[in-house]
Design an enzyme around this catalytic site. Structure first.
Site, short mmCIF file in Angstrom:
data_model
loop_
_atom_site.label_atom_id
_atom_site.label_comp_id
_atom_site.label_asym_id
_atom_site.label_seq_id
_atom_site.Cartn_x
_atom_site.Cartn_y
_atom_site.Cartn_z
N ASP A 132 -25.01 46.86 2.46
CA ASP A 132 -23.56 46.76 2.24
C ASP A 132 -23.13 47.42 0.92
OD1 ASP A 132 -20.99 45.93 2.96
OD2 ASP A 132 -21.66 43.94 3.54
N TRP A 167 -18.28 51.48 4.69
CA TRP A 167 -16.92 51.39 5.24
C TRP A 167 -16.17 52.73 5.25
CZ3 TRP A 167 -16.80 48.08 0.43
CH2 TRP A 167 -17.60 46.93 0.60
N GLY A 168 -16.90 53.85 5.23
CA GLY A 168 -16.22 55.15 5.21
C GLY A 168 -15.68 55.52 3.84
N ASP A 189 -13.89 46.29 8.10
CA ASP A 189 -14.43 45.29 9.02
C ASP A 189 -13.57 45.10 10.28
OD1 ASP A 189 -16.22 45.02 7.01
OD2 ASP A 189 -16.00 42.85 6.80
C1 GLA Z 1 -18.91 43.25 4.53
C2 GLA Z 1 -19.40 43.97 5.78
C3 GLA Z 1 -19.46 42.99 6.94
C4 GLA Z 1 -20.37 41.82 6.60
C5 GLA Z 1 -19.89 41.15 5.31
C6 GLA Z 1 -20.87 40.12 4.80
O1 GLA Z 1 -17.58 42.84 4.67
O2 GLA Z 1 -18.59 45.06 6.08
O3 GLA Z 1 -19.92 43.64 8.11
O4 GLA Z 1 -21.68 42.27 6.45
O5 GLA Z 1 -19.72 42.10 4.26
O6 GLA Z 1 -20.43 39.50 3.61
#
Ligand code: GLA
Length: 388
Positions: A132, A167-168, A189
């Site tokens: 992440d 996330w791009g 997300d």
């Molecule tokens: C981010 C990621 C999610 C998830 C959460 C966990 O938001 O994009 O997919 O893994 O963290 O905290």
């Protein structure tokens, strides 16, 4: 299809991830149950193989040697035992960490511990790492940190699929394939509501050229079958999507080549959910060996100029075409496809024999044009074969 013999990352990963439904409320019993269901409900036979624990699995502090520690209340048998359980079923085990000092939920991240953590994951028998982007020191490049963990994983002594999740952000497309990631989140997300699913899909329509073998564009975990069942308000605790909308969501993720990571509680999935997630015709499109991205065709006439109504075409290894007719708008529409726009002129003498991947039936042979009527929020997915 079973991907076990495939080189790591050749095709979009398929599996289950704990985050969408359970967030912090995870434990080894749940993970073992999911593995059991993967066998008894046919998910493994359909190609789903990775069972991934997302955030919130560790203690808030590392141990005296600087190692991550699995929370003993959630995972009393330890991660190695859990990995062994999953492996014994012919499945693969995934875990989660973060480029930053902490994960998004505030647990220790792998920043400056990359090689140590990669070794630990390998010792535990981990096959997949989601990585992440929270709590990254501002003056350190994310690109470099993904390269670092990729190198650490590739030298850990174990094949570990590397799932980047930034996330791009920070021009991911320009560097993520070079970094060694096998898949990469290109969206923020997902949430268990129609507006989010629709906007994520539309945001990726021009990104087909950035996905492919060994580095797949990950549009986030599936919400199919959640029906508002998350324990987390952000993801969506009430509402959810209709079965038609879940079908469209799954179809988009399949034809656009996204990894297929189930996010619902497979222990209580109903028949409609299983019919969607286990649709072998759709999975075959997603898992096509050449892993080409889909290209978009906007339908004629010009007044169709809205991003909500489009066709997606994916060139398949055996010469067939997968064609999706998507109507994300709120009214029923006829969506006409001119075969000319996929490179098939009338003068070639070829027609297209069409097979409906949701109705599971042949539709017949069509010359020049096919124009299904598609209800609101629905789709038609056909597999087209050239015939003389
Ligand atoms: C981010 C990621 C999610 C998830 C959460 C966990 O938001 O994009 O997919 O893994 O963290 O905290």
């Amino acid at each position: 299809m079973n991907n076990n013999q495939m080189p790591l990352g050749l095709l979009p990963a398929m599996g289950w991830n704990s985050w969408n439904t359970f967030t912090w409320d995870i434990n080894e019993g749940l993970i073992r149950d999911v593995a059991d269901r993967f066998i008894s409900e046919g998910y493994k036979d359909a190609g789903y193989e990775y069972i991934v624990i997302d955030d919130c699995w560790s203690l808030k502090e590392r141990d005296a040697e600087g190692n991550l520690v699995a929370d003993p209340e959630k995972f009393p048998s330890g991660m190695k035992a859990l990995a062994d359980y999953i492996h014994a079923k012919g499945l693969k085990f995934g875990m989660y960490s973060c480029v930053g000092t902490h994960t998004c939920a505030g647990y220790p991240g792998s920043f400056e511990h990359e090689f140590q953590d990669a070794r630990l994951f390998a010792e535990w028998g981990v096959d997949f790492l989601k990585y992440d982007y929270c709590f990254k020191p501002r003056n350190v490049s994310g690109e470099l940190l993904y390269k670092r963990m990729s190198l650490a994983l590739k030298n850990s002594g174990r094949d570990i699929l590397f799932s980047a999740c930034n996330w791009g952000f920070d021009n991911t497309y320009q560097w993520v394939r070079d970094s060694g990631a096998h898949m990469y989140r290109s969206t923020e997300d997902i949430r268990d509501n129609w507006d989010t699913v629709k906007s994520l899909a539309i945001s990726q329509l021009d990104k087909g050229c950035y996905t492919g073998s060994f580095c797949h564009n990950d549009m986030d975990m599936l919400v199919v079958g959640m029906y508002g069942g998350s324990n987390n308000d952000f993801i969506g605790r009430i509402g959810g999507l209709s079965d038609t909308q879940y079908k469209t969501h799954f179809s988009l993720w399949c034809i656009m080549g996204s990894p297929l990571m189930i996010g619902c509680d497979v222990r209580s999935a109903n028949q409609a959910t299983k019919d969607i997630l286990l649709n072998s015709d759709l999975i075959a499109i997603n898992q096509d060996l050449e892993a080409r991205g889909a290209y978009r065709i906007k339908p004629e006439p010009q007044w169709f100029h809205t991003d909500e109504i489009f066709m997606l075409v994916k060139t398949l290894t055996n010469g067939d075409l997968a064609i999706g007719f998507f109507n994300l708008s709120d009214g029923q529409r006829e969506i006409p496809m001119l075969f000319w726009d996929m490179g098939l002129p009338y003068a070639s003498g070829y027609s297209l024999s069409l097979y409906d991947c949701w109705e599971h039936k042949e539709l017949g042979v069509f010359k020049e044009r096919f124009a299904p009527t598609v209800p609101a929020h629905d789709c038609v997915i056909v597999r087209a074969k050239l015939v003389k």
